[in-house]
Scaffold this motif. Structure first.
Motif, PDB file in Angstrom:
ATOM      1  N   GLY A  94       4.602   3.740 -11.456  1.00 44.04           N
ATOM      2  CA  GLY A  94       4.367   3.190 -12.016  1.00 44.04           C
ATOM      3  C   GLY A  94       4.806   2.302 -10.322  1.00 44.04           C
ATOM      4  N   LYS A  95       5.245   2.209  -9.418  1.00 40.23           N
ATOM      5  CA  LYS A  95       6.951   1.888  -8.657  1.00 40.23           C
ATOM      6  C   LYS A  95       5.309   0.763  -8.069  1.00 40.23           C
ATOM      7  CE  LYS A  95       8.316   4.219  -6.440  1.00 40.23           C
ATOM      8  NZ  LYS A  95       7.232   5.845  -7.135  1.00 40.23           N
ATOM      9  N   SER A  96       4.356   0.904  -7.255  1.00 41.52           N
ATOM     10  CA  SER A  96       3.357  -0.122  -6.377  1.00 41.52           C
ATOM     11  C   SER A  96       2.871  -0.845  -7.386  1.00 41.52           C
ATOM     12  CB  SER A  96       2.186   0.843  -5.715  1.00 41.52           C
ATOM     13  OG  SER A  96       3.394   1.608  -4.670  1.00 41.52           O
ATOM     14  N   HIS A  97       2.648  -0.217  -8.572  1.00 38.14           N
ATOM     15  CA  HIS A  97       1.780  -1.082 -10.017  1.00 38.14           C
ATOM     16  C   HIS A  97       2.459  -2.206 -10.065  1.00 38.14           C
ATOM     17  CE1 HIS A  97      -0.532  -0.962 -13.411  1.00 38.14           C
ATOM     18  NE2 HIS A  97      -0.586  -1.994 -13.237  1.00 38.14           N
ATOM     19  N   LEU A  98       3.973  -2.817 -10.998  1.00 40.10           N
ATOM     20  CA  LEU A  98       4.675  -3.130 -10.513  1.00 40.10           C
ATOM     21  C   LEU A  98       4.685  -4.751  -9.947  1.00 40.10           C
ATOM     22  CD1 LEU A  98       6.994  -1.169 -13.399  1.00 40.10           C
ATOM     23  CD2 LEU A  98       5.304  -3.311 -13.213  1.00 40.10           C
ATOM     24  N   ALA A  99       4.821  -4.087  -8.167  1.00 41.86           N
ATOM     25  CA  ALA A  99       5.347  -4.641  -6.842  1.00 41.86           C
ATOM     26  C   ALA A  99       4.546  -5.825  -6.108  1.00 41.86           C
ATOM     27  CB  ALA A  99       5.174  -3.536  -5.599  1.00 41.86           C
ATOM     28  N   LEU A 100       2.807  -4.951  -6.879  1.00 40.05           N
ATOM     29  CA  LEU A 100       1.959  -6.178  -6.736  1.00 40.05           C
ATOM     30  C   LEU A 100       1.001  -6.481  -7.299  1.00 40.05           C
ATOM     31  CD1 LEU A 100      -0.642  -6.225  -5.250  1.00 40.05           C
ATOM     32  CD2 LEU A 100      -2.155  -4.513  -6.235  1.00 40.05           C
ATOM     33  N   SER A 101       1.812  -6.722  -8.975  1.00 41.68           N
ATOM     34  CA  SER A 101       1.427  -6.855 -10.320  1.00 41.68           C
ATOM     35  C   SER A 101       2.835  -8.741  -9.738  1.00 41.68           C
ATOM     36  CB  SER A 101       1.892  -6.737 -11.326  1.00 41.68           C
ATOM     37  OG  SER A 101       1.170  -5.484 -11.494  1.00 41.68           O
ATOM     38  N   ILE A 102       4.055  -8.358  -9.049  1.00 41.20           N
ATOM     39  CA  ILE A 102       4.385  -9.617  -8.756  1.00 41.20           C
ATOM     40  C   ILE A 102       3.713 -10.121  -7.933  1.00 41.20           C
ATOM     41  CG2 ILE A 102       6.785 -10.181  -7.530  1.00 41.20           C
ATOM     42  CD1 ILE A 102       8.370  -7.483  -8.907  1.00 41.20           C
ATOM     43  N   LEU A 103       3.546 -10.351  -7.026  1.00 41.48           N
ATOM     44  CA  LEU A 103       2.620 -10.405  -5.804  1.00 41.48           C
ATOM     45  C   LEU A 103       1.828 -11.069  -6.571  1.00 41.48           C
ATOM     46  CD1 LEU A 103       1.945  -7.991  -3.099  1.00 41.48           C
ATOM     47  CD2 LEU A 103       3.636  -9.975  -2.854  1.00 41.48           C
ATOM     48  N   LYS A 104       0.908 -10.719  -7.847  1.00 44.23           N
ATOM     49  CA  LYS A 104      -0.563 -11.608  -7.535  1.00 44.23           C
ATOM     50  C   LYS A 104       0.133 -12.460  -8.656  1.00 44.23           C
ATOM     51  CE  LYS A 104      -4.098  -7.901  -7.593  1.00 44.23           C
ATOM     52  NZ  LYS A 104      -5.544  -7.017  -8.703  1.00 44.23           N
ATOM     53  N   THR A 105       1.385 -12.497  -9.547  1.00 45.99           N
ATOM     54  CA  THR A 105       1.747 -13.109 -10.376  1.00 45.99           C
ATOM     55  C   THR A 105       2.506 -14.199  -9.156  1.00 45.99           C
ATOM     56  OG1 THR A 105       2.358 -11.898 -12.280  1.00 45.99           O
ATOM     57  CG2 THR A 105       3.723 -14.372 -11.794  1.00 45.99           C
ATOM     58  N   VAL A 106       2.955 -14.457  -8.256  1.00 45.40           N
ATOM     59  CA  VAL A 106       3.414 -15.190  -7.260  1.00 45.40           C
ATOM     60  C   VAL A 106       2.221 -15.926  -6.896  1.00 45.40           C
ATOM     61  CG1 VAL A 106       4.806 -15.984  -5.415  1.00 45.40           C
ATOM     62  CG2 VAL A 106       5.762 -14.516  -7.225  1.00 45.40           C
ATOM     63  N   ASN A 107       0.944 -15.069  -6.114  1.00 47.35           N
ATOM     64  CA  ASN A 107       0.043 -15.825  -5.499  1.00 47.35           C
ATOM     65  C   ASN A 107      -0.892 -16.516  -6.282  1.00 47.35           C
ATOM     66  OD1 ASN A 107      -1.675 -15.452  -2.696  1.00 47.35           O
ATOM     67  ND2 ASN A 107      -3.270 -14.539  -4.681  1.00 47.35           N
ATOM     68  N   GLU A 108      -1.058 -16.646  -7.798  1.00 46.19           N
ATOM     69  CA  GLU A 108      -2.237 -17.076  -8.480  1.00 46.19           C
ATOM     70  C   GLU A 108      -1.308 -18.921  -8.644  1.00 46.19           C
ATOM     71  OE1 GLU A 108      -2.955 -14.800 -11.554  1.00 46.19           O
ATOM     72  OE2 GLU A 108      -4.124 -13.064 -10.415  1.00 46.19           O
ATOM     73  N   HIS A 109       0.754 -18.175  -8.881  1.00 47.99           N
ATOM     74  CA  HIS A 109       1.079 -18.965  -9.831  1.00 47.99           C
ATOM     75  C   HIS A 109       1.445 -20.065  -9.127  1.00 47.99           C
ATOM     76  CE1 HIS A 109      -1.232 -18.219 -13.790  1.00 47.99           C
ATOM     77  NE2 HIS A 109      -0.369 -16.471 -13.366  1.00 47.99           N
TER      78      HIS A 109
END
Length: 284
Positions: free
Chosen positions: A135-150
């Protein structure tokens, strides 16, 4: 034809202006200004009308400036990311299945790191390490999406699979920057000057496929190391995912490159072990 239309339009405006008549009333906002009127229309103040037009122009300018800024920042993630697995693009914190204590701990730390990256002044790298399928890539992309949106400030986030990046760059050898999007020069500029928060996904795969030996990985080529160093040396907010240990990374890459990768990662290392099950594993 276009010039004729403009002429007729301007001529009509002149004709309309000729019909303006001054009325015996003044503007409550501009007492020195008499109101004017077109036939069949309510009286109006020319100064108020000019102010309204100026405000409308300002609103339009702000709207298109914000739209352009959004295209250069928040839309970068969807437009320019490079995945080796298209399904990964759907990953979010909400879709991550944290099975086990380690996975839950890493999930919580990833969310905390996402919160830190929301502050554009915060500068540090993050390292995800461990075997594939955790799940490394999953969590890394999740960080990006959170920053991108908020993020309170528009932030250009980008997810780049390293192996795919070099495949695309090498496919464009001989092309100019104008003819091909993925030249070395274009991508280096994109990943350093135009990206605020970057994920370099699956670092090491671009070299380890040459000789499949987990305990003694092949050294990355001089060309790969030069390009990677040019990218990470120009950055201070990078998230790296890799299947390799620190020892293996040191074997594969130049010490100067490894040192840049490790910038600020203390407290920002997310490590998966065998305690977390491979969610892509197939039993047979």
């Amino acid at each position: 034809m276009e010039s004729s239309i403009k002429f007729l339009s301007n001529n009509k405006a002149v004709q309309e202006l000729a019909k303006l008549r001054t009325v015996d009333k003044t503007c409550p906002i501009h007492p020195e200004q008499q109101l004017v009127q077109l036939p069949g229309k309510p009286p109006f103040c020319p100064k108020c009308q000019q102010a309204a037009i100026a405000q409308q122009n300002q609103r339009m300018a702000k709207f298109y400036t914000a739209k352009f800024k959004k295209r250069q920042t928040t839309e970068t993630l969807q437009r320019d990311s490079i995945f080796d697995d298209p399904e990964l693009g759907k990953a979010t914190f909400n879709t991550f299945q944290a099975v086990g204590e380690e996975a839950q701990r890493n999930f919580n730390l990833a969310r905390h790191i996402a919160g830190e990256y929301l502050d554009p002044a915060v500068k540090f790298n993050t390292l995800f390490t461990g075997d594939p399928g955790r799940g490394k890539s999953h969590l890394a992309l999740s960080i990006l999406k959170t920053v991108n949106e908020h993020s309170p400030k528009p932030t250009a986030c980008l997810f780049i699979n390293v192996n795919e990046l070099f495949r695309l760059i090498k496919a464009g050898f001989g092309y100019t920057n104008e003819d091909y999007k993925y030249t070395e020069d274009n991508m280096t500029k994109l990943l350093t000057k135009k990206t605020d928060l970057l994920v370099l996904d699956d670092l090491g795969a671009e070299a380890s496929f040459k000789r499949f030996d987990k305990h003694n990985p092949a050294q990355a080529s001089e060309y790969v190391q030069r390009v990677l160093y040019g990218i990470v040396n120009g950055r201070n907010r990078t998230i790296i995912t890799t299947n390799l240990t620190s020892e293996q990374l040191s074997t594969m890459y130049n010490p100067k490159l490894v040192s840049r990768l490790y910038t600020g990662i203390k407290g920002h290392i997310i490590k998966f072990t065998n305690a977390t099950k491979d969610h892509r594993g197939i039993e047979f």
